[in-house]
Design an enzyme around this catalytic site. Structure first.
Site, PDB file in Angstrom:
ATOM      1  CG  ASP A 396      -1.927  -1.071   1.235  1.00  0.00           C
ATOM      2  OD1 ASP A 396      -2.162  -1.651   0.165  1.00  0.00           O
ATOM      3  OD2 ASP A 396      -2.478  -1.371   2.320  1.00  0.00           O
TER       4      ASP A 396
HETATM    5  P1  NAP Z   1       0.920  -3.956   3.158  1.00  0.00           P
HETATM    6  O1  NAP Z   1       0.279  -2.997   2.215  1.00  0.00           O
HETATM    7  O2  NAP Z   1       0.106  -4.516   4.231  1.00  0.00           O
HETATM    8  O3  NAP Z   1       1.552  -5.116   2.247  1.00  0.00           O
HETATM    9  C1  NAP Z   1       2.382  -6.079   2.792  1.00  0.00           C
HETATM   10  C2  NAP Z   1       2.763  -7.048   1.677  1.00  0.00           C
HETATM   11  O4  NAP Z   1       3.767  -7.904   2.232  1.00  0.00           O
HETATM   12  C3  NAP Z   1       1.625  -7.940   1.230  1.00  0.00           C
HETATM   13  O5  NAP Z   1       1.113  -7.522  -0.017  1.00  0.00           O
HETATM   14  C4  NAP Z   1       2.262  -9.344   1.174  1.00  0.00           C
HETATM   15  O6  NAP Z   1       2.129  -9.879  -0.146  1.00  0.00           O
HETATM   16  C5  NAP Z   1       3.732  -9.102   1.497  1.00  0.00           C
HETATM   17  N1  NAP Z   1       4.317 -10.153   2.330  1.00  0.00           N
HETATM   18  C6  NAP Z   1       3.770 -10.797   3.376  1.00  0.00           C
HETATM   19  N2  NAP Z   1       4.608 -11.714   3.865  1.00  0.00           N
HETATM   20  C7  NAP Z   1       5.743 -11.641   3.128  1.00  0.00           C
HETATM   21  C8  NAP Z   1       6.988 -12.336   3.144  1.00  0.00           C
HETATM   22  N3  NAP Z   1       7.227 -13.312   4.022  1.00  0.00           N
HETATM   23  N4  NAP Z   1       7.923 -11.996   2.227  1.00  0.00           N
HETATM   24  C9  NAP Z   1       7.678 -11.019   1.320  1.00  0.00           C
HETATM   25  N5  NAP Z   1       6.519 -10.333   1.251  1.00  0.00           N
HETATM   26  C10 NAP Z   1       5.557 -10.647   2.149  1.00  0.00           C
HETATM   27  O7  NAP Z   1       2.201  -3.317   3.841  1.00  0.00           O
HETATM   28  P2  NAP Z   1       2.789  -1.845   3.831  1.00  0.00           P
HETATM   29  O8  NAP Z   1       3.098  -1.419   2.425  1.00  0.00           O
HETATM   30  O9  NAP Z   1       3.877  -1.841   4.854  1.00  0.00           O
HETATM   31  O10 NAP Z   1       1.600  -0.934   4.288  1.00  0.00           O
HETATM   32  C11 NAP Z   1       1.124  -0.942   5.625  1.00  0.00           C
HETATM   33  C12 NAP Z   1      -0.380  -0.898   5.613  1.00  0.00           C
HETATM   34  O11 NAP Z   1      -0.839  -1.124   6.958  1.00  0.00           O
HETATM   35  C13 NAP Z   1      -0.936   0.440   5.160  1.00  0.00           C
HETATM   36  O12 NAP Z   1      -2.134   0.273   4.440  1.00  0.00           O
HETATM   37  C14 NAP Z   1      -1.222   1.142   6.503  1.00  0.00           C
HETATM   38  O13 NAP Z   1      -2.228   2.119   6.364  1.00  0.00           O
HETATM   39  C15 NAP Z   1      -1.682  -0.034   7.345  1.00  0.00           C
HETATM   40  N6  NAP Z   1      -1.538   0.180   8.809  1.00  0.00           N
HETATM   41  C16 NAP Z   1      -0.359   0.594   9.329  1.00  0.00           C
HETATM   42  C17 NAP Z   1      -0.237   0.844  10.697  1.00  0.00           C
HETATM   43  C18 NAP Z   1       1.066   1.361  11.271  1.00  0.00           C
HETATM   44  O14 NAP Z   1       1.037   1.941  12.353  1.00  0.00           O
HETATM   45  N7  NAP Z   1       2.201   1.127  10.623  1.00  0.00           N
HETATM   46  C19 NAP Z   1      -1.313   0.600  11.556  1.00  0.00           C
HETATM   47  C20 NAP Z   1      -2.504   0.104  11.013  1.00  0.00           C
HETATM   48  C21 NAP Z   1      -2.596  -0.100   9.627  1.00  0.00           C
HETATM   49  P3  NAP Z   1       2.252 -11.458  -0.410  1.00  0.00           P
HETATM   50  O15 NAP Z   1       1.273 -12.112   0.506  1.00  0.00           O
HETATM   51  O16 NAP Z   1       1.924 -11.604  -1.867  1.00  0.00           O
HETATM   52  O17 NAP Z   1       3.660 -11.839  -0.089  1.00  0.00           O
END
Ligand code: NAP
Length: 469
Positions: A396
């Protein structure tokens, strides 16, 4: 003595503020933490000198029991369990305010009966706020712990919980107003009923919120625990507690707002909108159709060849890096590239991962130098001069739809502009969406390649391939 005590509280407050300022940058975070701890020591000494209320024996017993449990937990807790620990400590803070204000209420009741205490509006408002906010924080935080641990699933009866919340709030307002305005010293039953209602309210407020939104909820509950503490400070007439509680209350709400902004969601949407992927996510078949035949898959060997000639490399960590525990492999690859003369940086998005500072903590564990961690606004202009941007389990936070597609549920969320790099290599296990549950157009862009696999395994293979070149 009173002046000395108040100067002590003032010194503690200054140390807390400097400490919080220090914690805003990885480089000064450890010093910030030490300053805050020193501030707390000064505040405790000042409170101990202020021996009006309780005898030293009780304090020593409390310090011994609390200190031993605290030291044991701090030694034992794994870095990945930190959000649960923070949530539990918020709950305990709320519970402490609830107990302090309740004890003060009972004590004041006795004094009033002897004609030695006349309740004021200030006192009764502070007592009721401390009790109510403390009780909500107590149960709300422990529900958050259960959700973070995966022991409590997402609630099905969301509407029912919302109704209970609305009714409880109305009953609370009426009860609290009666207590403050009509009879603040003879309301034992009313107070007991309000406490039970608030304990239920805490549960019903947090139950309908999606597990993935818990970090925002924990930040909010942190703010509540501060407000309950500040109210307890007014009850006791303790300036140290008022200052500390206000600092926690204000910083908690600022953190909540930063997190909401970085996710482009309102607090109301987090609290009452259900989980984000449930409300906006695409189905599996829609997701597959979006990518069909358009993604250029590559391999660790090809990535090694790309990196062999690269001058500027930016690693972009995301939630998948934490899942794969690939921080050490990332650092190892980065060190190899630096030895070859490349410039390496890490792009840090404020809500990458699942808790504030998640990526900073992970990379610090692998001893990545602080000055290589570059925040979003500073790194974005640099992507156009970047040879290879390696996206490690992020999705994301690198989705260009956030900037370009007004119909996207994440439109308006600030992102890392990795698509401006000469080549983007996305490392993830497959084409699953991230937290928001939507496809990512970055993966099908002309300058993108995908290496499918667990981030740690792909990085280890890349390191081996680089050694063989
Ligand atoms: P993300 O959008 O959640 O994407 C994570 C990606 O990691 C997934 O598409 C997954 O795809 C991949 N993944 C999972 N396990 C893996 C592995 N072992 N090896 C390689 N890839 C792997 O993560 P992000 O870009 O960090 O974004 C964070 C999201 O969380 C945002 O939407 C944010 O708003 C939300 N959020 C953040 C917080 C905070 O405080 N940081 C709190 C609440 C919500 P595959 O399954 O295809 O591998």
């Amino acid at each position: 003595m009173e002046t000395v005590i108040n100067i002590g509280y003032l010194v503690a407050a200054v140390l807390f503020i400097l400490g919080i300022k220090g914690m805003t940058k990885p480089k000064t975070a450890v010093r910030g933490n030490q300053m805050s701890a020193t501030g707390m020591l000064v505040a405790i000494i000042a409170a101990l000198l202020d021996n009006n209320v309780v005898s030293y024996e009780y304090i020593i017993i409390g310090v011994l029991i609390g200190g031993t449990i605290g030291a044991f937990i701090a030694k034992k807790v794994a870095m990945t369990d930190m959000p649960e620990l923070v949530a539990a400590l918020n709950g305990i803070g709320g519970g402490a305010s609830l107990l302090v204000a309740s004890a003060n209420y009972l004590e004041s009741q006795k004094l009033a009966a002897m004609g030695q205490f006349v309740p004021t509006y200030d006192w009764s408002i502070a007592v009721i706020l401390s009790i109510l906010i403390g009780a909500v924080t107590l149960t709300g935080s422990f529900i958050a712990v259960g959700k973070l641990k995966g022991k409590i699933g997402d609630a099905k009866q969301v509407r029912l919980f919302k109704w209970i919340v609305k009714l409880s709030l109305a009953a609370l307002l009426a009860g609290a107003a009666y207590f403050a305005a009509v009879d603040p010293v003879n309301s034992d039953l009313l107070i007991a009923g309000l406490i039970v209602l608030c304990l239920i309210l805490g549960i019903c407020l947090v139950m309908p919120i999606g597990g993935a939104d818990m970090p925002v909820v924990v930040a909010l509950l942190n703010s509540y625990s501060g407000l309950a503490g500040a109210a307890a400070g007014f009850v006791l007439g303790n300036n140290g507690l008022i200052i500390t509680g206000s600092l926690v209350g204000a910083s908690g709400i600022i953190l909540t707002s930063i997190m909401c902004k970085a996710m482009n969601r309102s607090l109301t949407n987090v609290l009452f909108g259900g989980s984000m992927s449930e409300s906006s996510g695409v189905s599996r078949s829609e997701n597959d159709a979006f990518y069909e035949g358009k993604v250029k898959f590559s391999s660790a060997d090809e990535l090694a060849m790309l990196l062999d000639g690269a001058q500027n490399v930016v690693f972009v960590p995301g939630y998948g890096l934490a899942v794969a525990q690939a921080q050490h492999a990332t650092r190892e690859l980065a060190s190899m590239l630096e030895k070859q003369g490349a410039k390496v940086k890490y792009a840090i998005h404020p809500v990458a991962g699942r808790m504030p500072g998640h990526m900073n903590v992970l990379l610090a564990e692998a001893e990545v130098p602080y000055d290589q961690l570059v925040e979003m606004d500073a790194i974005n202009p640099e992507f156009s001069q970047t040879d290879v941007a390696i996206v490690l389990g992020a999705n994301d936070v690198v989705n260009p739809a956030a900037a370009e597609d007004p119909n996207s549920p994440i439109f308006g969320m600030p992102i890392l502009d990795v698509h401006h790099a000469k080549t983007v290599v996305v490392v993830k296990r497959g084409l699953s969406p991230g937290f928001a549950g939507i496809p990512n157009e970055l993966f099908i862009r002309d300058n993108s390649l995908m290496v499918a696999g667990d981030a740690k395994k792909v990085l280890q293979d890349t390191i081996s391939a680089l050694k063989d070149l």
